[in-house]
Scaffold this active site. Structure first.
Site, PDB file in Angstrom:
ATOM      1  N   CYS A  50      11.353  -5.395  17.423  1.00  0.00           N
ATOM      2  CA  CYS A  50      11.741  -6.148  18.606  1.00  0.00           C
ATOM      3  C   CYS A  50      12.059  -7.605  18.276  1.00  0.00           C
ATOM      4  CB  CYS A  50      10.643  -6.081  19.666  1.00  0.00           C
ATOM      5  SG  CYS A  50       9.046  -6.737  19.135  1.00  0.00           S
ATOM      6  N   HIS A  99      10.609 -14.811   1.241  1.00  0.00           N
ATOM      7  CA  HIS A  99      10.784 -14.451   2.651  1.00  0.00           C
ATOM      8  C   HIS A  99      10.061 -13.144   2.983  1.00  0.00           C
ATOM      9  CE1 HIS A  99      12.684 -13.973   6.579  1.00  0.00           C
ATOM     10  NE2 HIS A  99      12.924 -12.719   6.235  1.00  0.00           N
TER      11      HIS A  99
END
Length: 453
Positions: A50, A99
């Protein structure tokens, strides 16, 4: 082979763009196949939640890999690559590892420190493994990322700011309902991972009675039974909405479940004195139709609203400690990669030495046919022993040096000095020093055909 991350998240893109990019579970394998079919993409893992859509890839060239991945994402979104460029970010090589490890540890989450992302990364990794799109490099990356995430939560208090996006959303809902969810009737739409977390969190916070609905009725019944909730058919959604104060919507539907018509009909039959009907839309694509927020008596909390409200993170000391862990783990991973890169060169050097020894022993056998079998065997053992001793220290040392920053030069020097032919699975492009970049793409980013895999 180098690592490349291309993606969009709540930090860079509105929900509408994330909806376009989102890959439903049913399309995941097809999209992974599409990625690894590209000329410059050898391995791929796709994370679609999401809050983010990211591709982790092993590529044979920076520019070619970037173009390939953007082309697939644009196809998925049904938009030209140039239209997505402003919302995408790129991390390459060491920055890509950093990351992924930050994502796994919760440092990049909307609710910093939330642990749900670990399960989402694990699911993405399993899907890639099942689709055979993850090779040696991404297998190692994902396994280490999951371990780093677990370590961050075990060794720090990074998760004290909140356990999940669901918890944070319910905290916002409580502020709209006199600050307390205890005794508030609630419903969860969806029985997947997010829906299950919603039921568990509502139960823990004392909300109730609880209702669960899902397109697959059997899953709704199983989830409801686990928490003493009631399962209702999706066909009775309007009736169920009239009896609750909080709704957590977290389905994998491609179209809104809570449409303006459905919510309007429920509001017309709902007692307005109960206060607002709070709808928590935690799905991407959205479960709540855009026009619903304008209806009187409704409060919609979606990803966009949460991103604007949740500005506070955990204590700086906790975040700094996790960042320190991540930095150390990134360097350890890069050392492994550098060591793995030099291994084929060392193997080629030893192979060259074996070839030379074999050729010389064959020549000796021709020149001295009078040698007995025992004599030839003793000479062979002696020559092999001398060569192995000569090579031992240099090969051990080059492995050590290769694990250090800039260590790839030592493998290159060995290949040059001994004229070694080392099989390459793919050519590696010369890339700029910039390892994090904004994407500026032309409308057509298709790389040249026939590029090396």
């Amino acid at each position: 082979m180098k690592l490349l991350v291309v993606g969009a998240s709540y930090r860079t893109a509105p929900v509408a763009t994330l909806e376009q990019l989102a890959v439903p579970p049913a399309d995941l394998t097809r999209t992974l196949d599409r990625l690894v079919a590209q000329p410059y993409v050898a391995e791929a893992v796709l994370v679609s939640t999401c809050n983010r859509v990211e591709v982790y890839a092993a590529v044979t060239g920076f520019h070619g890999g970037l173009g390939d991945i953007c082309a697939v994402l644009a196809e998925q979104a049904g938009a030209p690559p140039a239209a997505l460029a402003a919302h995408l970010y790129v991390h390459y090589d060491a920055a890509a590892v950093d990351h992924v490890f930050r994502v796994a540890s919760g440092l990049d989450s909307m609710v910093v420190g939330e642990a749900q992302i670990l399960g989402q990364l694990r699911d993405a990794y399993h899907s890639a493994s099942g689709a055979d799109s993850a090779g040696r490099l991404l297998h190692e990356l994902m396994q280490q990322a999951l371990r780093v995430g677990k370590r961050a939560h075990a060794e720090t208090n990074i998760d004290r700011a909140g356990q999940s996006v669901v918890t944070a959303a319910l905290d916002l809902a409580a502020d709209l309902l006199d600050g307390d969810l205890t005794g508030r009737p609630a419903m969860v739409i969806g029985a997947g991972a997010m829906g299950s977390l919603g039921v568990a969190t509502l139960s823990r916070q004392g909300a109730g009675p609880l209702t669960v609905t899902n397109r697959g009725a059997a899953r709704a019944v199983r989830l409801a039974e686990s928490y003493g909730a009631t399962a209702v058919p999706m066909a009775e959604l309007v009736d169920a909405l009239t009896t609750v104060d909080i709704v957590v919507a977290a389905t994998a539907a491609t179209e809104p479940v809570l449409t303006r018509d459905v919510v309007s009909r429920a509001l017309a039959r709902r007692d307005a004195a109960r206060g607002p009907l709070v709808l928590l839309d935690l799905a991407v694509p959205r479960d709540v139709e855009e026009g619903v927020a304008a209806l009187p008596g409704v409060e919609v909390i979606d990803i966009d609203r949460m991103a604007g409200i949740l500005a506070d993170g955990p204590a700086a000391a906790d975040a700094a400690e996790v960042a320190r862990i991540v930095a150390g783990e990134v360097e350890a991973f890069l050392s492994w990669v550098r060591g793995a890169d030099v291994a084929p060169t060392v193997a080629a050097l030893r192979g060259r030495a074996d070839d030379v020894v074999t050729a010389e022993l064959r020549r000796l056998a021709q020149r001295r046919p009078d040698f007995t079998d025992d004599q030839r065997a003793e000479v062979a053992r002696t020559v092999h022993r001398v060569v192995q001793r000569l090579l031992h220290q240099p090969t051990v040392r080059v492995r050590q040096l290769a694990a250090e920053p800039g260590g790839d030069q030592y493998a290159a020097l060995l290949r040059e000095l001994f004229d070694l032919e080392v099989p390459q699975t793919s050519p590696v492009d010369i890339v700029p020093d910039v390892v994090e970049a904004e994407i500026v793409l032309p409308a057509d980013t298709t790389p040249p055909t026939g590029g090396a895999r």
